[in-house]
Design an enzyme around this catalytic site. Structure first.
Site, PDB file in Angstrom:
ATOM      1  N   ASN A 196       0.882  -1.155   0.025  1.00  0.00           N
ATOM      2  CA  ASN A 196      -0.102  -0.087   0.094  1.00  0.00           C
ATOM      3  C   ASN A 196       0.825   1.182  -0.176  1.00  0.00           C
ATOM      4  O   ASN A 196       1.424   1.587   1.117  1.00  0.00           O
ATOM      5  CB  ASN A 196      -0.813   0.155   1.140  1.00  0.00           C
ATOM      6  CG  ASN A 196      -1.699   1.305   1.508  1.00  0.00           C
ATOM      7  OD1 ASN A 196      -1.930   2.057   0.483  1.00  0.00           O
ATOM      8  ND2 ASN A 196      -2.202   1.375   2.404  1.00  0.00           N
ATOM      9  N   TRP A 197       1.210   1.948  -1.166  1.00  0.00           N
ATOM     10  CA  TRP A 197       1.871   3.126  -1.345  1.00  0.00           C
ATOM     11  C   TRP A 197       1.464   4.306  -0.521  1.00  0.00           C
ATOM     12  O   TRP A 197       2.047   5.277  -0.425  1.00  0.00           O
ATOM     13  CB  TRP A 197       2.311   3.231  -2.626  1.00  0.00           C
ATOM     14  CG  TRP A 197       3.288   2.247  -3.376  1.00  0.00           C
ATOM     15  CD1 TRP A 197       3.993   1.240  -2.558  1.00  0.00           C
ATOM     16  CD2 TRP A 197       3.864   2.202  -4.865  1.00  0.00           C
ATOM     17  NE1 TRP A 197       4.715   0.583  -3.244  1.00  0.00           N
ATOM     18  CE2 TRP A 197       4.598   1.267  -4.699  1.00  0.00           C
ATOM     19  CE3 TRP A 197       3.486   2.877  -5.899  1.00  0.00           C
ATOM     20  CZ2 TRP A 197       5.506   0.666  -5.763  1.00  0.00           C
ATOM     21  CZ3 TRP A 197       4.036   2.509  -6.991  1.00  0.00           C
ATOM     22  CH2 TRP A 197       5.047   1.415  -6.930  1.00  0.00           C
ATOM     23  N   LYS A 198       0.158   4.111  -0.349  1.00  0.00           N
ATOM     24  CA  LYS A 198      -0.715   5.586   0.229  1.00  0.00           C
ATOM     25  C   LYS A 198      -0.123   6.477  -0.929  1.00  0.00           C
ATOM     26  O   LYS A 198      -0.217   6.470  -2.248  1.00  0.00           O
ATOM     27  CB  LYS A 198      -0.129   6.016   1.518  1.00  0.00           C
ATOM     28  CG  LYS A 198      -0.177   4.477   2.394  1.00  0.00           C
ATOM     29  CD  LYS A 198      -0.049   4.897   4.048  1.00  0.00           C
ATOM     30  CE  LYS A 198       0.154   3.592   4.681  1.00  0.00           C
ATOM     31  NZ  LYS A 198      -0.007   3.604   6.226  1.00  0.00           N
TER      32      LYS A 198
ATOM     33  N   HIS B  55      -9.680   1.208   4.906  1.00  0.00           N
ATOM     34  CA  HIS B  55      -8.410   1.445   5.611  1.00  0.00           C
ATOM     35  C   HIS B  55      -8.549   2.188   6.735  1.00  0.00           C
ATOM     36  O   HIS B  55      -9.610   3.362   6.446  1.00  0.00           O
ATOM     37  CB  HIS B  55      -7.299   2.025   4.541  1.00  0.00           C
ATOM     38  CG  HIS B  55      -5.916   1.994   4.826  1.00  0.00           C
ATOM     39  ND1 HIS B  55      -5.218   2.803   5.855  1.00  0.00           N
ATOM     40  CD2 HIS B  55      -4.937   1.031   4.962  1.00  0.00           C
ATOM     41  CE1 HIS B  55      -4.085   2.610   6.303  1.00  0.00           C
ATOM     42  NE2 HIS B  55      -3.700   1.694   5.837  1.00  0.00           N
TER      43      HIS B  55
ATOM     44  N   GLU C 284      -6.975   5.004   7.523  1.00  0.00           N
ATOM     45  CA  GLU C 284      -6.595   6.196   7.085  1.00  0.00           C
ATOM     46  C   GLU C 284      -7.890   6.742   6.516  1.00  0.00           C
ATOM     47  O   GLU C 284      -8.161   8.075   6.692  1.00  0.00           O
ATOM     48  CB  GLU C 284      -5.505   6.529   6.342  1.00  0.00           C
ATOM     49  CG  GLU C 284      -4.206   6.242   7.247  1.00  0.00           C
ATOM     50  CD  GLU C 284      -3.084   5.630   6.410  1.00  0.00           C
ATOM     51  OE1 GLU C 284      -2.925   5.676   5.297  1.00  0.00           O
ATOM     52  OE2 GLU C 284      -2.123   5.441   7.180  1.00  0.00           O
TER      53      GLU C 284
ATOM     54  N   GLU D  23      -5.447  -4.481  10.645  1.00  0.00           N
ATOM     55  CA  GLU D  23      -4.404  -3.534  10.948  1.00  0.00           C
ATOM     56  C   GLU D  23      -4.616  -2.805  12.068  1.00  0.00           C
ATOM     57  O   GLU D  23      -5.300  -1.704  12.268  1.00  0.00           O
ATOM     58  CB  GLU D  23      -4.354  -2.484   9.596  1.00  0.00           C
ATOM     59  CG  GLU D  23      -4.047  -3.221   8.408  1.00  0.00           C
ATOM     60  CD  GLU D  23      -3.343  -2.359   7.563  1.00  0.00           C
ATOM     61  OE1 GLU D  23      -2.341  -2.504   6.799  1.00  0.00           O
ATOM     62  OE2 GLU D  23      -4.134  -1.062   7.289  1.00  0.00           O
TER      63      GLU D  23
ATOM     64  N   GLY E 240       2.526   2.385  10.630  1.00  0.00           N
ATOM     65  CA  GLY E 240       3.263   3.585  10.469  1.00  0.00           C
ATOM     66  C   GLY E 240       4.345   4.172  11.774  1.00  0.00           C
ATOM     67  O   GLY E 240       4.982   5.231  11.892  1.00  0.00           O
TER      68      GLY E 240
ATOM     69  N   SER F 150       3.510  -2.103  10.205  1.00  0.00           N
ATOM     70  CA  SER F 150       5.064  -1.924  10.410  1.00  0.00           C
ATOM     71  C   SER F 150       5.669  -3.287  10.171  1.00  0.00           C
ATOM     72  O   SER F 150       6.576  -3.800  10.879  1.00  0.00           O
ATOM     73  CB  SER F 150       5.423  -1.512  11.734  1.00  0.00           C
ATOM     74  OG  SER F 150       5.002  -0.325  12.106  1.00  0.00           O
TER      75      SER F 150
ATOM     76  N   GLY G 142       3.057  -0.989   4.237  1.00  0.00           N
ATOM     77  CA  GLY G 142       3.187   0.357   3.809  1.00  0.00           C
ATOM     78  C   GLY G 142       4.555   0.826   3.734  1.00  0.00           C
ATOM     79  O   GLY G 142       5.088   0.737   2.607  1.00  0.00           O
ATOM     80  N   GLY G 143       5.089   1.371   4.539  1.00  0.00           N
ATOM     81  CA  GLY G 143       6.425   2.013   4.697  1.00  0.00           C
ATOM     82  C   GLY G 143       7.703   0.830   3.871  1.00  0.00           C
ATOM     83  O   GLY G 143       8.354   1.583   3.126  1.00  0.00           O
TER      84      GLY G 143
HETATM   85  C1  PEP Z   1      -0.869   0.351   6.157  1.00  0.00           C
HETATM   86  O1  PEP Z   1      -1.032   1.521   6.153  1.00  0.00           O
HETATM   87  O2  PEP Z   1      -1.464  -0.366   5.403  1.00  0.00           O
HETATM   88  C2  PEP Z   1       0.476  -0.320   6.655  1.00  0.00           C
HETATM   89  C3  PEP Z   1       0.341  -1.330   7.339  1.00  0.00           C
HETATM   90  O3  PEP Z   1       1.554   0.811   6.858  1.00  0.00           O
HETATM   91  P1  PEP Z   1       3.176   0.348   7.493  1.00  0.00           P
HETATM   92  O4  PEP Z   1       3.529  -0.979   7.117  1.00  0.00           O
HETATM   93  O5  PEP Z   1       3.821   1.543   7.099  1.00  0.00           O
HETATM   94  O6  PEP Z   1       2.706   0.239   9.252  1.00  0.00           O
END
Ligand code: PEP
Length: 248
Positions: free
Chosen positions: A8-10, A94, A96, A163, A169, A208, A229-230
């Site tokens: 998920n590149w956001k 999600h 967010e 999640e 994040g 994470s 994500g990251g």
């Molecule tokens: C996400 O937002 O889907 C996510 C899991 O982000 P991160 O891996 O950066 O925690």
């Protein structure tokens, strides 16, 4: 069960950056046959990514969509528009989107139904905040999100992502025990909805995930993949994560 690992590149990467990432990433995962590999770039990069991914073992997802088919909905993107770019999946619910764009369970349910009607696979996200966990409400929150979000939705092409919001994040990952406890609860709820078909639904962990912790998380009985994500923003890091079995 084949595992499912999604990036998920956001709100990251221009079209040029998307192409550059895929140029490096695609060859490094071309021999991976036991993982469904998914990339969810922002809307503006979907068409370019769709072209680059054609004929590869990497599939395209969108991070969101609107539930209507067409019309006066300024700024929105329909399921058919996503299919047009080569998208096969869409992330819905999600945290967010729930937090910053006020998407509630009813909106999420409408989006899921519309996505499935159009033939898109759905990656449905659920998870509790830190306050909810500390108040012992984790199972209440997730139980409600599943009940309302998946009302009237069948099990076909459905992936659920757990999640915990406190782990997104933040660099704070749920321990494998914490993840397994919630994943087992989700599996149980899915059994109530879908009977034996629940055993085939992939339940992803997100929050994470890194190349360093992926293996321990994936070793949990009910963890069938990850939403990342990251650690998905750099091709070498995401390739390492996807190839976690070979990295041993
Ligand atoms: C996400 O937002 O889907 C996510 C899991 O982000 P991160 O891996 O950066 O925690």
């Amino acid at each position: 069960m084949k595992s499912f690992i999604a990036a998920n590149w956001k709100m990251n990467k221009t079209i040029a950056e998307t192409r550059e990432f895929l140029r490096d990433f695609i060859p490094s995962v071309k021999d991976v046959a036991d993982v469904d590999i998914i990339i969810a770039p922002p809307f503006t990069s979907l068409a370019a990514a769709g072209e680059a991914l054609m004929g590869t073992n990497v599939q395209l997802a969108s991070q969101d969509m609107f539930w209507e088919e067409k019309g006066a909905y300024t700024g929105e993107v329909s399921p058919a528009m996503l299919l047009d770019t080569g998208c096969r999946h869409v992330i819905i619910g999600h945290s967010e989107r729930r937090q910053y764009f006020h998407e509630d369970d009813a909106v999420i349910n409408k989006k899921i139904r519309a996505a499935k009607k159009a033939g898109l696979g759905v990656i449905f996200c659920c998870g509790e905040s830190l306050e909810e966990r500390e108040a012992d409400k984790t199972f209440d929150v997730i139980g409600r999100e599943i009940e309302k979000g998946l009302e009237g939705v069948d099990a076909e092409n459905l992936v659920v992502a757990y999640e915990p919001i406190w782990a997104i994040g933040t660099g704070k990952t749920a321990s494998p025990e914490q993840a397994q406890e919630v994943h087992a609860f989700i599996r149980e709820r899915l059994r109530k909805l879908y009977g034996s078909a629940a055993e085939d639904i992939r339940i992803l962990y997100g929050g994470s995930v890194t190349p360093e912790n992926v293996e321990l998380l994936m070793a949990c009985r009910d963890v069938n993949g990850g939403l990342v994500g990251g650690a998905s923003l750099k091709p070498d890091s995401f390739a390492k994560l996807v190839c976690y079995k070979k990295e041993k």
